[in-house]
Every structure is written in structure tokens, then in C-alpha cells.
Scaffold this motif. Sequence first.
Motif, PDB file in Angstrom:
ATOM      1  N   ILE A 111       8.046  39.254  -7.052  1.00 28.32           N
ATOM      2  CA  ILE A 111       8.732  38.864  -5.823  1.00 28.32           C
ATOM      3  C   ILE A 111       8.711  37.352  -5.659  1.00 28.32           C
ATOM      4  O   ILE A 111       9.696  36.733  -5.269  1.00 28.32           O
ATOM      5  CB  ILE A 111       8.078  39.541  -4.608  1.00 28.32           C
ATOM      6  CG1 ILE A 111       8.373  41.047  -4.622  1.00 28.32           C
ATOM      7  CG2 ILE A 111       8.554  38.928  -3.310  1.00 28.32           C
ATOM      8  CD1 ILE A 111       9.823  41.397  -4.436  1.00 28.32           C
ATOM      9  N   MET A 112       7.572  36.720  -5.963  1.00 31.08           N
ATOM     10  CA  MET A 112       7.461  35.271  -5.819  1.00 31.08           C
ATOM     11  C   MET A 112       8.381  34.550  -6.803  1.00 31.08           C
ATOM     12  O   MET A 112       8.901  33.482  -6.511  1.00 31.08           O
ATOM     13  CB  MET A 112       6.015  34.826  -6.043  1.00 31.08           C
ATOM     14  CG  MET A 112       5.017  35.413  -5.058  1.00 31.08           C
ATOM     15  SD  MET A 112       5.351  34.966  -3.344  1.00 31.08           S
ATOM     16  CE  MET A 112       4.886  33.228  -3.352  1.00 31.08           C
ATOM     17  N   GLU A 113       8.585  35.150  -7.968  1.00 30.19           N
ATOM     18  CA  GLU A 113       9.364  34.485  -9.016  1.00 30.19           C
ATOM     19  C   GLU A 113      10.863  34.595  -8.817  1.00 30.19           C
ATOM     20  O   GLU A 113      11.621  33.777  -9.328  1.00 30.19           O
ATOM     21  CB  GLU A 113       8.977  35.055 -10.385  1.00 30.19           C
ATOM     22  CG  GLU A 113       7.578  34.638 -10.838  1.00 30.19           C
ATOM     23  CD  GLU A 113       7.077  35.490 -11.986  1.00 30.19           C
ATOM     24  OE1 GLU A 113       7.854  36.295 -12.526  1.00 30.19           O
ATOM     25  OE2 GLU A 113       5.891  35.355 -12.342  1.00 30.19           O
ATOM     26  N   ILE A 114      11.340  35.616  -8.085  1.00 30.73           N
ATOM     27  CA  ILE A 114      12.790  35.779  -7.952  1.00 30.73           C
ATOM     28  C   ILE A 114      13.368  34.942  -6.820  1.00 30.73           C
ATOM     29  O   ILE A 114      14.584  34.768  -6.738  1.00 30.73           O
ATOM     30  CB  ILE A 114      13.175  37.254  -7.722  1.00 30.73           C
ATOM     31  CG1 ILE A 114      12.671  37.745  -6.360  1.00 30.73           C
ATOM     32  CG2 ILE A 114      12.678  38.134  -8.868  1.00 30.73           C
ATOM     33  CD1 ILE A 114      13.218  39.106  -5.971  1.00 30.73           C
ATOM     34  N   ALA A 115      12.529  34.418  -5.937  1.00 30.93           N
ATOM     35  CA  ALA A 115      13.033  33.754  -4.734  1.00 30.93           C
ATOM     36  C   ALA A 115      13.670  32.404  -5.061  1.00 30.93           C
ATOM     37  O   ALA A 115      13.096  31.581  -5.767  1.00 30.93           O
ATOM     38  CB  ALA A 115      11.912  33.558  -3.728  1.00 30.93           C
TER      39      ALA A 115
END
Length: 230
Positions: A111-115
Motif C-alpha cells: 500500500i505504501m509503495e503504490i501511492a
Amino acid sequence: QHKKRVAVVAVDPTSPFNYGSLLGDRLRLSAFFNHPDVYIRSLGSRGSLGGLSEKIIEITDILRQCNFDYIFVETVGVGQSEVEVAGLADTTIVVFVPESGDEIQTMKSGIMEIADIFVVNKCDREGADRFAANLNHLISRKVNDGENIPVVKTSALNKSGIDELMHQIEKQSSVEPVNPKKIFLLTEKAYRLIQKERMKAYPKTKIGEAINKQISEAGFNLYRFVKSMA
């Protein structure tokens, strides 16, 4: 104010047993039901594990032909596997609320990487500034090259931060018009379509009936069962 045409596709979680869904997100947008420039569509995830819906690509392709200026796609929520939207959207926004608290420290890396943009909504609530500061600190430790991912504080109640969020969306769109994650999404979609085509001869009802007949037999083994079906 800006005379833009907007489509909203809200995806809600679906019961794994009867595929039912409340589709309640559109109720929160009731003020825009009759707006001539706003289209709202609710969907059930219907068992899809990527946070979207099985037909989301087809739906967004149709909406792209309808001359909307913006198409907003909302996933079922925050979770480790709900990263499919990164392959669909030109800009991926991850939304938090101040009550998330220490959850940010254990947030799933996917989730942190797709933002492309982080949003702290309901920023009128206590702890919003502290939460946004912690989020900025966490991001600065993870980013090695380029600019930090922007963190925007918004409040739907006070209608604050909306212009800043739109500015960041437009900025992201101008920097990276081609989504590099789209190939991953399309590959996954193609794989599922091929899988579905190949499995036409084995509907779930047929498999369930076969298991029901054999499960009471001594030495029943799922792997041997699958091999016999194949």
C-alpha cells in the motif's frame, strides 16, 4: 466551479458466500445524484482480491469514451492485496484518517509503495497534524530518489484542502502520463481471462458435487481429487 465532468466508481466488499453487497458508498454522494456533470456507479468486488471488481477495466474503458474529465475509482479499503488500482489509475491516492494512529507504522509495504499522493482526510479532527507529520517522516525515510510523495490534509466537512489535492493530481498527471504498472495489471487480467476460458468445463457447482460425493470416502485427498478432475 471548474465545469468538469466527473465519474465516480465506488467498489464495495462482497460477501464471499452469497456475493451480496450493501453498495452504500453512493449514499454519501447523494448531493450529486442529479448533478448533470456527475456520474456515480457502485460495484461489488464479487470475490476479486485486488480491491476492485472483476469488470473494472471494462467499466473504466467505457467511461473513458464518455468524455469525463476525471474518473475516480474507489477500492474496497486498505489492505495488503489491494494494490490492483495502481495498474488501473494514472494517479493512485491512499487516504488515511487521524484515527489510524500507530497503524501507519505497520502499514503493509504494498500500500505504501503504490501511492502517488497520501491524503489525511477529516483533518478537522484532533491528531490530524501529528499524524500527517508522522506520515511525512515515514515517507522521507523510504524515498531514496526524487521528490517525497506529497501528503495533503483535507476535510470534506469544512471543504478544505480540496484545491491542493486537485493541484497534486494534475501535477502527477503531467509528470507521468503513462502508467508503468499497467502492464502488470493487464497481465493479471489476461491470466484470469485465460484461466476462466480453460475452466469452462469445470464449473464450481460440478466440482462441489464431485467433492460432496467423495469427501466421505476413506483416504479422501484434495490433491488426488484435483488430479483426477484434470
